[in-house]
Design a protein around this motif. Sequence first.
Motif, PDB file in Angstrom:
ATOM      1  N   LEU A  34       0.311 -16.476   7.589  1.00 48.30           N
ATOM      2  CA  LEU A  34      -0.836 -16.754   6.714  1.00 48.30           C
ATOM      3  C   LEU A  34      -1.574 -15.431   6.483  1.00 48.30           C
ATOM      4  O   LEU A  34      -2.313 -14.948   7.344  1.00 48.30           O
ATOM      5  N   ASP A  35      -1.309 -14.854   5.314  1.00 51.64           N
ATOM      6  CA  ASP A  35      -1.769 -13.480   5.030  1.00 51.64           C
ATOM      7  C   ASP A  35      -3.044 -13.530   4.173  1.00 51.64           C
ATOM      8  O   ASP A  35      -3.009 -13.260   2.977  1.00 51.64           O
ATOM      9  N   LEU A  36      -4.159 -13.876   4.825  1.00 55.02           N
ATOM     10  CA  LEU A  36      -5.417 -14.018   4.070  1.00 55.02           C
ATOM     11  C   LEU A  36      -6.281 -12.765   4.160  1.00 55.02           C
ATOM     12  O   LEU A  36      -7.330 -12.682   3.523  1.00 55.02           O
ATOM     13  N   LEU A  44      -3.424  -0.636   3.181  1.00 55.54           N
ATOM     14  CA  LEU A  44      -2.545  -1.336   2.230  1.00 55.54           C
ATOM     15  C   LEU A  44      -1.414  -0.415   1.752  1.00 55.54           C
ATOM     16  O   LEU A  44      -1.646   0.774   1.466  1.00 55.54           O
ATOM     17  N   THR A  45      -0.242  -0.985   1.629  1.00 53.21           N
ATOM     18  CA  THR A  45       0.941  -0.191   1.261  1.00 53.21           C
ATOM     19  C   THR A  45       0.930   0.239  -0.211  1.00 53.21           C
ATOM     20  O   THR A  45       1.788   1.006  -0.631  1.00 53.21           O
ATOM     21  N   SER A  46      -0.045  -0.237  -0.945  1.00 52.77           N
ATOM     22  CA  SER A  46      -0.190   0.162  -2.357  1.00 52.77           C
ATOM     23  C   SER A  46      -1.088   1.395  -2.505  1.00 52.77           C
ATOM     24  O   SER A  46      -1.334   1.868  -3.607  1.00 52.77           O
ATOM     25  N   ASP A  91       4.172  -1.774  -7.459  1.00 50.73           N
ATOM     26  CA  ASP A  91       2.909  -1.164  -7.021  1.00 50.73           C
ATOM     27  C   ASP A  91       2.955  -0.653  -5.577  1.00 50.73           C
ATOM     28  O   ASP A  91       1.935  -0.241  -5.026  1.00 50.73           O
ATOM     29  N   GLN A  92       4.115  -0.690  -4.943  1.00 49.45           N
ATOM     30  CA  GLN A  92       4.234  -0.223  -3.551  1.00 49.45           C
ATOM     31  C   GLN A  92       4.399   1.302  -3.538  1.00 49.45           C
ATOM     32  O   GLN A  92       5.304   1.842  -4.155  1.00 49.45           O
ATOM     33  N   LYS A  93       3.522   1.994  -2.811  1.00 49.75           N
ATOM     34  CA  LYS A  93       3.537   3.468  -2.873  1.00 49.75           C
ATOM     35  C   LYS A  93       4.080   4.165  -1.625  1.00 49.75           C
ATOM     36  O   LYS A  93       4.232   5.377  -1.622  1.00 49.75           O
ATOM     37  N   ILE A 119       9.603  -8.826   2.505  1.00 55.21           N
ATOM     38  CA  ILE A 119      10.294  -8.399   1.275  1.00 55.21           C
ATOM     39  C   ILE A 119      10.123  -9.490   0.225  1.00 55.21           C
ATOM     40  O   ILE A 119      10.636 -10.605   0.393  1.00 55.21           O
ATOM     41  N   GLY A 120       9.387  -9.145  -0.828  1.00 52.07           N
ATOM     42  CA  GLY A 120       9.084 -10.136  -1.856  1.00 52.07           C
ATOM     43  C   GLY A 120       9.883  -9.958  -3.119  1.00 52.07           C
ATOM     44  O   GLY A 120      11.023 -10.430  -3.234  1.00 52.07           O
ATOM     45  N   ARG A 121       9.318  -9.251  -4.106  1.00 52.18           N
ATOM     46  CA  ARG A 121       9.913  -9.186  -5.446  1.00 52.18           C
ATOM     47  C   ARG A 121      11.368  -8.744  -5.502  1.00 52.18           C
ATOM     48  O   ARG A 121      12.089  -9.236  -6.375  1.00 52.18           O
TER      49      ARG A 121
HETATM   50  O1  LIG Z   1      -0.349  -3.567   3.044  1.00 49.39           O
HETATM   51  C1  LIG Z   1       0.123  -4.633   2.592  1.00 49.39           C
HETATM   52  C2  LIG Z   1      -0.224  -5.864   3.085  1.00 49.39           C
HETATM   53  C3  LIG Z   1       0.348  -6.989   2.552  1.00 49.39           C
HETATM   54  N1  LIG Z   1       1.232  -6.917   1.535  1.00 49.39           N
HETATM   55  C4  LIG Z   1       1.828  -8.177   1.015  1.00 49.39           C
HETATM   56  O2  LIG Z   1       3.248  -8.157   1.198  1.00 49.39           O
HETATM   57  C5  LIG Z   1       3.899  -8.687   0.066  1.00 49.39           C
HETATM   58  C6  LIG Z   1       4.783  -7.623  -0.529  1.00 49.39           C
HETATM   59  O3  LIG Z   1       5.459  -8.156  -1.665  1.00 49.39           O
HETATM   60  P1  LIG Z   1       6.488  -7.273  -2.516  1.00 49.39           P
HETATM   61  O4  LIG Z   1       6.795  -8.175  -3.680  1.00 49.39           O
HETATM   62  O5  LIG Z   1       7.674  -7.022  -1.636  1.00 49.39           O
HETATM   63  O6  LIG Z   1       5.808  -6.018  -2.930  1.00 49.39           O
HETATM   64  C7  LIG Z   1       2.817  -9.168  -0.896  1.00 49.39           C
HETATM   65  O7  LIG Z   1       2.638 -10.551  -0.671  1.00 49.39           O
HETATM   66  C8  LIG Z   1       1.564  -8.421  -0.455  1.00 49.39           C
HETATM   67  O8  LIG Z   1       0.393  -9.197  -0.626  1.00 49.39           O
HETATM   68  C9  LIG Z   1       1.577  -5.690   1.031  1.00 49.39           C
HETATM   69  O9  LIG Z   1       2.388  -5.577   0.096  1.00 49.39           O
HETATM   70  N2  LIG Z   1       1.020  -4.571   1.590  1.00 49.39           N
END
Ligand SMILES: O=c1ccn([C@@H]2O[C@H](COP(=O)(O)O)[C@@H](O)[C@H]2O)c(=O)[nH]1
Length: 237
Positions: free
Chosen positions: A58-60, A122-124, A193-195, A213-215
Amino acid sequence: MNDEKIIVPLDVSDLESAIALMDQLPQVSFWKVGLELFTSTGPAILDVLKSRQKRIFLDLKFHDIPNTVAGACRAAAGYGVDLLTIHATCGKDCLKAAVEAVQVGAEKAGTKPPNLIAITLLTSISARDLAFDLKIPLELPEFALEMALLSKNAGLNGAVCSPQEVAQLRDSCGKDFLLVCPGVRPSWAEKGDQKRSLTPSQAFQAGADFLVIGRPITAAADPVLAWDKICEELNLG
Ligand SMILES: O=c1ccn([C@@H]2O[C@H](COP(=O)(O)O)[C@@H](O)[C@H]2O)c(=O)[nH]1
């Protein structure tokens, strides 16, 4: 290592789309529920995941004053989820209040407390964003490490970090501190958007416990094929 170490986010807008994604990927055993879906469905999505015996992240990402975060953590701990997030930058008092609150909330609900883990950075966010936009006068790896140590010293179970910092955090925080890495990208996937990304095998080799791992999977033309390809690259066959 097994495929239960890969967490897939249900980053969709409603319950119907979430169920469709779960139906498409029955082999996924650990799902993440984030801000978009939880805001849309509330705890109903957690009931669906539990009825399918899935593990839940649960990532709130709670971030507020200690009293408010503690209340949110007490409520969230009652859902019986496996992992719950809070931002390390809410500060020491807030982190300590959150640690206590998850115990109280879980006990009241008669459930196991979640592993409480802190977002380091945040990884972005890039090193440039940190220095020029956020005006943080520390190098990015040092800032991420300081946030992880603050969280560990406050009693949290682990941290969320980019795969680029995970080796350093593993060295400094020890083997029992959970390290969860989003921002993971197979070589064939777009970064979006991941940097601060690395590939899944690099992230595990660096010491990650879990990858998010999402998209690369969920936005692929064939999500099942993408999942299989990642498992194959990791020799999870
Ligand atoms: O620093 C963070 C914290 C949470 N997230 C979450 O992980 C997934 C990443 O999804 P992708 O589609 O693989 O980019 C997303 O739900 C973020 O809210 C993160 O990316 N970075």
